[in-house]
Design an enzyme around this catalytic site. Structure first.
Site, PDB file in Angstrom:
ATOM      1  N   SER A   4       0.830  -1.209   0.000  1.00 63.02           N
ATOM      2  CA  SER A   4       0.000   0.000   0.000  1.00 63.02           C
ATOM      3  C   SER A   4       0.865   1.259   0.000  1.00 63.02           C
ATOM      4  CB  SER A   4      -0.938   0.011   1.209  1.00 63.02           C
ATOM      5  OG  SER A   4      -1.715   1.191   1.162  1.00 63.02           O
ATOM      6  N   HIS A  29      -0.842  -1.378  -4.245  1.00 63.79           N
ATOM      7  CA  HIS A  29      -2.211  -1.034  -3.852  1.00 63.79           C
ATOM      8  C   HIS A  29      -2.263   0.475  -3.630  1.00 63.79           C
ATOM      9  CE1 HIS A  29      -6.019  -1.895  -1.570  1.00 63.79           C
ATOM     10  NE2 HIS A  29      -5.637  -0.863  -0.828  1.00 63.79           N
ATOM     11  N   ASP A  31      -4.616   3.701  -2.493  1.00 66.37           N
ATOM     12  CA  ASP A  31      -5.819   4.118  -1.775  1.00 66.37           C
ATOM     13  C   ASP A  31      -6.235   5.508  -2.213  1.00 66.37           C
ATOM     14  OD1 ASP A  31      -6.233   1.925   0.115  1.00 66.37           O
ATOM     15  OD2 ASP A  31      -4.239   2.494   0.841  1.00 66.37           O
ATOM     16  N   MET A  33      -8.744   8.496  -1.782  1.00 61.81           N
ATOM     17  CA  MET A  33      -9.688   9.031  -0.778  1.00 61.81           C
ATOM     18  C   MET A  33     -10.063  10.460  -1.169  1.00 61.81           C
ATOM     19  SD  MET A  33      -7.641   7.825   2.610  1.00 61.81           S
ATOM     20  CE  MET A  33      -6.965   6.166   2.774  1.00 61.81           C
ATOM     21  N   HIS A  62      -7.937   1.097  -4.946  1.00 56.86           N
ATOM     22  CA  HIS A  62      -8.996   0.981  -3.944  1.00 56.86           C
ATOM     23  C   HIS A  62      -9.681   2.341  -3.830  1.00 56.86           C
ATOM     24  CE1 HIS A  62      -9.818   0.214   0.668  1.00 56.86           C
ATOM     25  NE2 HIS A  62     -10.942   0.354  -0.034  1.00 56.86           N
ATOM     26  N   MET A  64     -11.994   4.832  -2.343  1.00 62.07           N
ATOM     27  CA  MET A  64     -12.794   5.236  -1.186  1.00 62.07           C
ATOM     28  C   MET A  64     -13.340   6.616  -1.494  1.00 62.07           C
ATOM     29  SD  MET A  64     -10.212   3.775   1.696  1.00 62.07           S
ATOM     30  CE  MET A  64      -8.895   3.656   0.506  1.00 62.07           C
ATOM     31  N   MET A 131     -12.324  -5.163   4.584  1.00 60.20           N
ATOM     32  CA  MET A 131     -11.541  -4.162   5.319  1.00 60.20           C
ATOM     33  C   MET A 131     -11.384  -4.621   6.772  1.00 60.20           C
ATOM     34  SD  MET A 131     -10.596  -1.664   3.347  1.00 60.20           S
ATOM     35  CE  MET A 131      -9.936  -0.623   4.648  1.00 60.20           C
ATOM     36  N   ASP A 169      -7.218  -5.806   4.191  1.00 57.94           N
ATOM     37  CA  ASP A 169      -6.555  -4.495   4.110  1.00 57.94           C
ATOM     38  C   ASP A 169      -6.729  -3.753   5.425  1.00 57.94           C
ATOM     39  OD1 ASP A 169      -5.513  -2.066   3.292  1.00 57.94           O
ATOM     40  OD2 ASP A 169      -7.151  -1.590   1.913  1.00 57.94           O
TER      41      ASP A 169
HETATM   42  C1  DX5 Z   1      -6.915   2.214   4.743  1.00 64.42           C
HETATM   43  C2  DX5 Z   1      -6.323   1.734   3.460  1.00 64.42           C
HETATM   44  C3  DX5 Z   1      -5.193   0.783   3.585  1.00 64.42           C
HETATM   45  C4  DX5 Z   1      -3.985   1.296   4.298  1.00 64.42           C
HETATM   46  C5  DX5 Z   1      -3.353   0.118   4.999  1.00 64.42           C
HETATM   47  O1  DX5 Z   1      -8.071   2.933   4.459  1.00 64.42           O
HETATM   48  O2  DX5 Z   1      -7.320   1.105   2.674  1.00 64.42           O
HETATM   49  O3  DX5 Z   1      -4.812   0.267   2.298  1.00 64.42           O
HETATM   50  O4  DX5 Z   1      -3.026   1.896   3.447  1.00 64.42           O
HETATM   51  O5  DX5 Z   1      -2.327   0.592   5.784  1.00 64.42           O
HETATM   52  P1  DX5 Z   1      -1.668  -0.235   6.962  1.00 64.42           P
HETATM   53  O6  DX5 Z   1      -1.079  -1.463   6.360  1.00 64.42           O
HETATM   54  O7  DX5 Z   1      -0.646   0.723   7.490  1.00 64.42           O
HETATM   55  O8  DX5 Z   1      -2.751  -0.547   7.954  1.00 64.42           O
HETATM   56 ZN    ZN Z   2      -6.696   0.081   0.746  1.00 62.02          ZN
END
Ligand code: DX5
Ligand code: ZN
Length: 211
Positions: A4, A29, A31, A33, A62, A64, A131, A169
């Site tokens: 990630s 990966h 994220d 947001m 991913h 969000m 999640m 995740d």
């Molecule tokens: C959280 C994300 C994750 C995050 C995981 O909303 O979807 O992908 O980056 O990070 P760690 O591994 O630090 O929990």
């Molecule tokens: Zn994620």
């Protein structure tokens, strides 16, 4: 093992991607947001394109965000796009549109969302993202109460003879990866435990073959 990028050093994204690829990651990966669907803003299509330029590994996006049906096409370079079942829009239609665009389609559910909410869509996905923290931030603590949804998903696959990857995740490290893998998860997303590890290759190995 999907690394990630949220946990990487943004001042040196090319170097970070090369370092973690060399350490043995299978996917990156990303994220996305938007400050609406979750209470944080991360990065957008430009970051996905930048990562894609630095690696030949699959890029797992991913989303969000609100209105993923409107935005997903802008993520050039994404091999898989995952949307959340909690969005206000048309989940089945968006999954179909993602697949029609030549990408694989993932569906995510947040910790407070029961497994039953994703059931109607499981016939039309390539990946289910369970999640294991509340979406929005890296570095949070794994929530063990989410594990039962991995079991439910694995059982659903057996009952219906359908296959999709089960990805976890949030808060994934050697111990929590072993718990999730034992129940049927096969894709481990990890940010902090890999990017911040003194030895990233060792951290990735420990997720892949949980001890
Ligand atoms: C959280 C994300 C994750 C995050 C995981 O909303 O979807 O992908 O980056 O990070 P760690 O591994 O630090 O929990
Ligand atoms: Zn994620």
């Amino acid at each position: 093992m999907a690394a990630s990028v949220l946990a990487s050093d943004f001042t040196n994204i090319a170097g970070e991607v090369r370092r973690i690829e060399a350490a043995g990651a299978d996917w990156f990966h990303l994220d996305i947001m938007d400050g609406h669907f979750v209470d944080n803003i991360s990065f957008g299509p430009a970051m996905v394109a930048a990562v894609k330029k630095c690696t030949a590994l699959p890029v797992d996006v991913h989303l969000m965000i609100e209105r993923p049906e409107h935005y997903f096409g802008r993520f050039q370079g994404a091999d898989n796009i995952t949307i959340h079942v909690e969005i206000a829009g048309d989940v089945a239609g968006t999954l179909r549109a993602i697949r029609a665009s030549g990408r694989t389609a993932g569906l995510a559910l947040s910790p407070d969302t029961p497994f039953e909410k994703v059931e109607p869509f499981l016939g039309g996905i390539d990946l289910l993202l369970v999640m294991t923290v509340r979406p929005g931030f890296g570095g949070q603590k794994f929530m063990p109460e989410t594990l039962e949804k991995i079991t439910a998903a694995a059982e659903w696959q057996r009952r219906h003879s359908r296959e999709f990857l089960i990805e976890v995740d949030g808060g994934i490290n050697t111990e929590t990866a072993a718990l999730a893998a034992g129940l049927g998860a096969s894709v481990m997303v990890a940010g902090t435990s890999v990017f911040a590890a003194p030895d990233a290759a060792e951290a990735i190995r420990s997720l892949r073959v949980p001890s």
